[in-house]
Design a protein around this motif. Structure first.
Motif, PDB file in Angstrom:
ATOM      1  N   GLN A 154       0.826  -1.202   0.000  1.00 28.43           N
ATOM      2  CA  GLN A 154       0.000   0.000   0.000  1.00 28.43           C
ATOM      3  C   GLN A 154       0.867   1.261   0.000  1.00 28.43           C
ATOM      4  O   GLN A 154       0.610   2.216  -0.733  1.00 28.43           O
ATOM      5  N   SER A 155       1.913   1.256   0.802  1.00 23.79           N
ATOM      6  CA  SER A 155       2.830   2.401   0.849  1.00 23.79           C
ATOM      7  C   SER A 155       3.559   2.566  -0.478  1.00 23.79           C
ATOM      8  O   SER A 155       3.754   3.690  -0.963  1.00 23.79           O
ATOM      9  N   VAL A 156       3.974   1.454  -1.068  1.00 28.27           N
ATOM     10  CA  VAL A 156       4.665   1.495  -2.361  1.00 28.27           C
ATOM     11  C   VAL A 156       3.748   2.097  -3.430  1.00 28.27           C
ATOM     12  O   VAL A 156       4.168   2.927  -4.242  1.00 28.27           O
ATOM     13  N   ALA A 157       2.470   1.697  -3.418  1.00 26.98           N
ATOM     14  CA  ALA A 157       1.514   2.220  -4.397  1.00 26.98           C
ATOM     15  C   ALA A 157       1.349   3.727  -4.248  1.00 26.98           C
ATOM     16  O   ALA A 157       1.342   4.472  -5.232  1.00 26.98           O
ATOM     17  N   MET A 158       1.235   4.204  -3.006  1.00 25.70           N
ATOM     18  CA  MET A 158       1.089   5.644  -2.784  1.00 25.70           C
ATOM     19  C   MET A 158       2.320   6.408  -3.255  1.00 25.70           C
ATOM     20  O   MET A 158       2.214   7.478  -3.853  1.00 25.70           O
ATOM     21  N   GLN A 159       3.504   5.876  -2.979  1.00 30.14           N
ATOM     22  CA  GLN A 159       4.730   6.575  -3.363  1.00 30.14           C
ATOM     23  C   GLN A 159       4.876   6.649  -4.878  1.00 30.14           C
ATOM     24  O   GLN A 159       5.401   7.624  -5.415  1.00 30.14           O
ATOM     25  N   LYS A 160       4.401   5.632  -5.567  1.00 30.96           N
ATOM     26  CA  LYS A 160       4.462   5.641  -7.032  1.00 30.96           C
ATOM     27  C   LYS A 160       3.399   6.540  -7.648  1.00 30.96           C
ATOM     28  O   LYS A 160       3.495   6.927  -8.806  1.00 30.96           O
ATOM     29  N   GLY A 161       2.356   6.850  -6.868  1.00 32.13           N
ATOM     30  CA  GLY A 161       1.252   7.633  -7.416  1.00 32.13           C
ATOM     31  C   GLY A 161       0.154   6.760  -7.974  1.00 32.13           C
ATOM     32  O   GLY A 161      -0.650   7.210  -8.791  1.00 32.13           O
ATOM     33  N   GLU A 162       0.093   5.517  -7.507  1.00 34.36           N
ATOM     34  CA  GLU A 162      -0.947   4.594  -7.951  1.00 34.36           C
ATOM     35  C   GLU A 162      -2.065   4.535  -6.910  1.00 34.36           C
ATOM     36  O   GLU A 162      -1.872   4.899  -5.746  1.00 34.36           O
ATOM     37  N   VAL A 163      -3.224   4.055  -7.313  1.00 36.21           N
ATOM     38  CA  VAL A 163      -4.343   3.868  -6.390  1.00 36.21           C
ATOM     39  C   VAL A 163      -4.411   2.399  -6.016  1.00 36.21           C
ATOM     40  O   VAL A 163      -4.555   1.532  -6.869  1.00 36.21           O
ATOM     41  N   HIS A 164      -4.294   2.121  -4.720  1.00 39.33           N
ATOM     42  CA  HIS A 164      -4.263   0.748  -4.209  1.00 39.33           C
ATOM     43  C   HIS A 164      -5.680   0.256  -3.935  1.00 39.33           C
ATOM     44  O   HIS A 164      -6.549   1.016  -3.482  1.00 39.33           O
ATOM     45  N   SER A 165      -5.921  -1.015  -4.179  1.00 37.14           N
ATOM     46  CA  SER A 165      -7.267  -1.572  -4.020  1.00 37.14           C
ATOM     47  C   SER A 165      -7.749  -1.571  -2.581  1.00 37.14           C
ATOM     48  O   SER A 165      -8.949  -1.645  -2.326  1.00 37.14           O
ATOM     49  N   MET A 166      -6.829  -1.467  -1.616  1.00 37.02           N
ATOM     50  CA  MET A 166      -7.220  -1.525  -0.209  1.00 37.02           C
ATOM     51  C   MET A 166      -7.226  -0.156   0.470  1.00 37.02           C
ATOM     52  O   MET A 166      -7.270  -0.071   1.691  1.00 37.02           O
ATOM     53  N   PHE A 167      -7.178   0.927  -0.304  1.00 35.41           N
ATOM     54  CA  PHE A 167      -7.274   2.248   0.306  1.00 35.41           C
ATOM     55  C   PHE A 167      -8.606   2.365   1.051  1.00 35.41           C
ATOM     56  O   PHE A 167      -9.653   1.934   0.559  1.00 35.41           O
ATOM     57  N   LEU A 168      -8.553   2.996   2.236  1.00 31.67           N
ATOM     58  CA  LEU A 168      -9.738   3.085   3.079  1.00 31.67           C
ATOM     59  C   LEU A 168     -10.499   4.391   2.909  1.00 31.67           C
ATOM     60  O   LEU A 168     -11.700   4.455   3.141  1.00 31.67           O
ATOM     61  N   ASN A 169      -9.810   5.461   2.560  1.00 30.55           N
ATOM     62  CA  ASN A 169     -10.474   6.762   2.503  1.00 30.55           C
ATOM     63  C   ASN A 169      -9.836   7.644   1.445  1.00 30.55           C
ATOM     64  O   ASN A 169      -8.825   7.289   0.837  1.00 30.55           O
ATOM     65  N   VAL A 170     -10.435   8.824   1.262  1.00 28.45           N
ATOM     66  CA  VAL A 170      -9.998   9.729   0.204  1.00 28.45           C
ATOM     67  C   VAL A 170      -8.602  10.282   0.460  1.00 28.45           C
ATOM     68  O   VAL A 170      -7.873  10.610  -0.475  1.00 28.45           O
ATOM     69  N   ASP A 171      -8.197  10.375   1.750  1.00 29.11           N
ATOM     70  CA  ASP A 171      -6.859  10.879   2.055  1.00 29.11           C
ATOM     71  C   ASP A 171      -5.778  10.018   1.426  1.00 29.11           C
ATOM     72  O   ASP A 171      -4.750  10.504   0.962  1.00 29.11           O
ATOM     73  N   GLU A 172      -6.005   8.715   1.419  1.00 30.96           N
ATOM     74  CA  GLU A 172      -5.011   7.811   0.839  1.00 30.96           C
ATOM     75  C   GLU A 172      -4.924   7.999  -0.673  1.00 30.96           C
ATOM     76  O   GLU A 172      -3.842   7.900  -1.255  1.00 30.96           O
ATOM     77  N   VAL A 173      -6.060   8.274  -1.304  1.00 30.10           N
ATOM     78  CA  VAL A 173      -6.053   8.526  -2.750  1.00 30.10           C
ATOM     79  C   VAL A 173      -5.358   9.851  -3.039  1.00 30.10           C
ATOM     80  O   VAL A 173      -4.537   9.964  -3.945  1.00 30.10           O
ATOM     81  N   LEU A 174      -5.655  10.890  -2.224  1.00 30.97           N
ATOM     82  CA  LEU A 174      -5.036  12.191  -2.425  1.00 30.97           C
ATOM     83  C   LEU A 174      -3.530  12.147  -2.222  1.00 30.97           C
ATOM     84  O   LEU A 174      -2.782  12.905  -2.837  1.00 30.97           O
ATOM     85  N   ALA A 175      -3.075  11.248  -1.341  1.00 35.25           N
ATOM     86  CA  ALA A 175      -1.638  11.155  -1.066  1.00 35.25           C
ATOM     87  C   ALA A 175      -0.858  10.715  -2.299  1.00 35.25           C
ATOM     88  O   ALA A 175       0.346  10.916  -2.391  1.00 35.25           O
ATOM     89  N   THR A 176      -1.549  10.116  -3.278  1.00 31.04           N
ATOM     90  CA  THR A 176      -0.859   9.636  -4.478  1.00 31.04           C
ATOM     91  C   THR A 176      -0.561  10.765  -5.466  1.00 31.04           C
ATOM     92  O   THR A 176       0.073  10.524  -6.481  1.00 31.04           O
ATOM     93  N   ARG A 177      -1.029  11.978  -5.173  1.00 26.96           N
ATOM     94  CA  ARG A 177      -0.878  13.040  -6.173  1.00 26.96           C
ATOM     95  C   ARG A 177       0.543  13.559  -6.267  1.00 26.96           C
ATOM     96  O   ARG A 177       0.845  14.359  -7.139  1.00 26.96           O
ATOM     97  N   GLU A 178       1.401  13.164  -5.359  1.00 24.95           N
ATOM     98  CA  GLU A 178       2.777  13.637  -5.373  1.00 24.95           C
ATOM     99  C   GLU A 178       3.741  12.462  -5.431  1.00 24.95           C
ATOM    100  O   GLU A 178       4.426  12.168  -4.466  1.00 24.95           O
ATOM    101  N   PRO A 179       3.783  11.736  -6.532  1.00 24.80           N
ATOM    102  CA  PRO A 179       4.744  10.627  -6.612  1.00 24.80           C
ATOM    103  C   PRO A 179       6.170  11.130  -6.493  1.00 24.80           C
ATOM    104  O   PRO A 179       6.535  12.124  -7.112  1.00 24.80           O
ATOM    105  N   SER A 180       6.949  10.469  -5.670  1.00 24.57           N
ATOM    106  CA  SER A 180       8.329  10.885  -5.443  1.00 24.57           C
ATOM    107  C   SER A 180       9.247   9.696  -5.668  1.00 24.57           C
ATOM    108  O   SER A 180       8.891   8.751  -6.358  1.00 24.57           O
ATOM    109  N   GLY A 181      10.434   9.744  -5.069  1.00 24.67           N
ATOM    110  CA  GLY A 181      11.413   8.689  -5.309  1.00 24.67           C
ATOM    111  C   GLY A 181      11.126   7.431  -4.497  1.00 24.67           C
ATOM    112  O   GLY A 181      10.694   7.501  -3.343  1.00 24.67           O
ATOM    113  N   LEU A 182      11.380   6.304  -5.106  1.00 27.15           N
ATOM    114  CA  LEU A 182      11.166   5.003  -4.451  1.00 27.15           C
ATOM    115  C   LEU A 182      12.323   4.082  -4.802  1.00 27.15           C
ATOM    116  O   LEU A 182      12.715   3.977  -5.963  1.00 27.15           O
ATOM    117  N   ILE A 183      12.887   3.447  -3.773  1.00 32.46           N
ATOM    118  CA  ILE A 183      13.917   2.418  -3.985  1.00 32.46           C
ATOM    119  C   ILE A 183      13.363   1.110  -3.455  1.00 32.46           C
ATOM    120  O   ILE A 183      13.021   1.005  -2.277  1.00 32.46           O
TER     121      ILE A 183
END
Length: 465
Positions: free
Chosen positions: A188-217
């Motif tokens: 779920q954290s990986v999906a948010m960092q990439k800017g993807e929408v995860h199937s198990m997101f619980l609320n709109v905040d988690e979807v909004l968090a995807t609007r700023e994809p940043s670096g991921l290793i």
């Protein structure tokens, strides 16, 4: 902006905070990595951390870490060991920090660890952390409806993951790439960092968090839980910027290097505090100075363009010079707009940053738990998104300070009131000045038109022919 007398008096007593802006990183990972894989994973992580510190020699790194059993704890220990060795070699190394970001209050979270070695390890890492965040001092890790209670499992881990992703620029994920459909899981954290929408997101905040994809290793981390096909397809470390895969860590550091340049600049002892500055920080002073110098350069280009236009009009009047005049027109059309664009863009960037930093600092000191970065958006200048990274890093820096560093509520309220009053006074003065300039320009236009018409009539009059 012209300061008021009261502001000048207050500003004269302020000392300049020269602390550098951190680059915020975070760690998520499996709790049950296969033991034989851990040494190689830690080695790869250490190598990336060393490269990161080498590429950003002036920037302190703040690691957000949940200190969970498994790869969270392993990564925290590697980070602490690397910091200790760096300080031995160079006492002037940047002040890197480990910040524990816990899904529950400390005493409740301790109960998640087994008695013995596991709990002792957690206690040791907790004592070595520079700061501990949980719902008691960070509402983003708690439940708004019941702030005095921990969010229930697994919602508390989803909240923690969202906090880590929202506030870090680089996320180090120890992940086997296998989707477990668990709320608050590593995927779920990986999906948010990439800017993807995860199937198990619980609320709109988690979807909004995807609007700023940043670096991921991503470190391919086989785990005990699903020792099947997920563990068979071993891959190399993956570097992502949003959903785009990159070849190496350096490819993720464009914004991070901007932060490092800023830190190099604010280390300059020549930076002083203006008596009217709303924030007593070298960061704000540098950003404000940068905005002012960019504005002056932009205005200079405007005056140059005005003079250039005058030369063009003179040269076109005489046939021998008309070819030069045409070249000047071409230069004015092609070169001047691009030359002015740089100073103009820099002014917009740094002025926006200065005002947003002011708001962010005031809000934290007034215990207003709103992130300025969430409100910083532009329809015209999408490239200003990197400023949100600066604001989130500053937010983490502010909330993890010692209590002694906080200004009192009353002092902050007075400073904020004075800042707003100065903004209003400055705008009022600029409006008056602009109206006066408009009247002067209108008169000049009228005089110019009259003079031009008069000269034209004189030129074509028979008596002069």
């Amino acid at each position: 902006m012209p300061p008021s007398i009261s502001t000048q008096i207050k500003g004269a007593n302020k000392s300049l905070d020269r602390s550098k802006l951190p680059l915020v990183i975070a760690v998520v990972g499996h709790r049950d990595p296969i033991a034989s894989e851990v040494p190689n994973l830690c080695k790869a992580f250490r190598n990336d951390l060393q490269e990161l510190m080498k590429e950003l020699p002036s920037t302190p790194i703040t690691m957000l870490n949940g200190l969970a059993t498994g790869m969270d704890s392993e990564a925290a220990e590697v980070f602490l060991d690397l910091i200790a060795k760096q300080k031995q070699r160079n006492p002037l190394t940047p002040d890197h920090k480990l910040v524990a970001a816990l899904p529950k209050k400390v005493e409740n979270y301790r109960n998640d660890f087994e008695e013995g070695e596991e709990k002792e390890r957690f206690d040791k890492l907790l004592s070595q952390s520079d700061f501990v965040l949980d719902r008691s001092n960070c509402s983003s890790l708690g439940c708004l409806e019941k702030p005095d209670q921990d969010p229930p499992n697994p919602d508390c881990y989803a909240k923690q993951g969202m906090f880590l992703v929202r506030h870090c620029f680089l996320l180090f994920a120890f992940y086997n790439g296998c989707e477990t459909l668990e709320v608050g899981g590593t995927s779920q954290s990986v999906a948010m960092q990439k800017g993807e929408v995860h199937s198990m997101f619980l609320n709109v905040d988690e979807v909004l968090a995807t609007r700023e994809p940043s670096g991921l290793i991503e470190y391919d981390t086989p785990r005990e839980k699903n020792n099947d096909s997920c563990n068979l397809n071993k891959t190399k470390n993956k570097y992502w910027m949003g959903t785009k895969q990159k070849s190496k860590l350096k490819d993720l550091l464009e914004i991070a290097k901007k932060v490092d340049v800023i830190n190099q600049e604010i280390s300059n002892t020549s930076i002083t505090l203006s008596s009217w500055a709303p924030l007593a920080t070298s960061l704000w002073s540098f950003v404000d100075t940068k905005a002012s110098s960019s504005k002056r350069l932009y205005l200079l280009w405007g005056f140059l363009l005005l003079g250039f236009g005058w030369l063009i009009s003179i040269s076109l009047a005489k046939p021998p010079w008309q070819s030069i005049g045409l070249l000047m027109i071409f230069a004015a059309i092609v070169l001047f707009p691009s030359a002015r664009r740089g100073p103009k863009h820099a002014f917009i960037e740094y002025r926006c940053m200065a005002e947003a930093l002011t708001v962010q600092d005031f809000w934290v000191n007034l215990n207003i738990d709103v992130d300025a970065a969430d409100l910083f958006h532009s329809q015209l200048h999408l490239e200003l998104g990197w400023i949100r990274t600066i604001l989130r890093a500053r937010k983490v820096q502010l909330i993890t300070r010692s209590k002694k560093a906080f200004s009192s509520f009353e002092a902050t309220a007075l400073a904020a009131e004075s800042w707003i009053a100065n903004q209003v006074n400055w705008l009022d003065k600029r409006i008056i000045e602009q109206k006066l300039l408009d009247r002067i320009l209108n008169k000049l236009i009228q005089v110019t038109l009259f003079t031009t018409l008069a000269l034209s009539l004189i030129a074509i009059a028979p008596v002069f022919s």
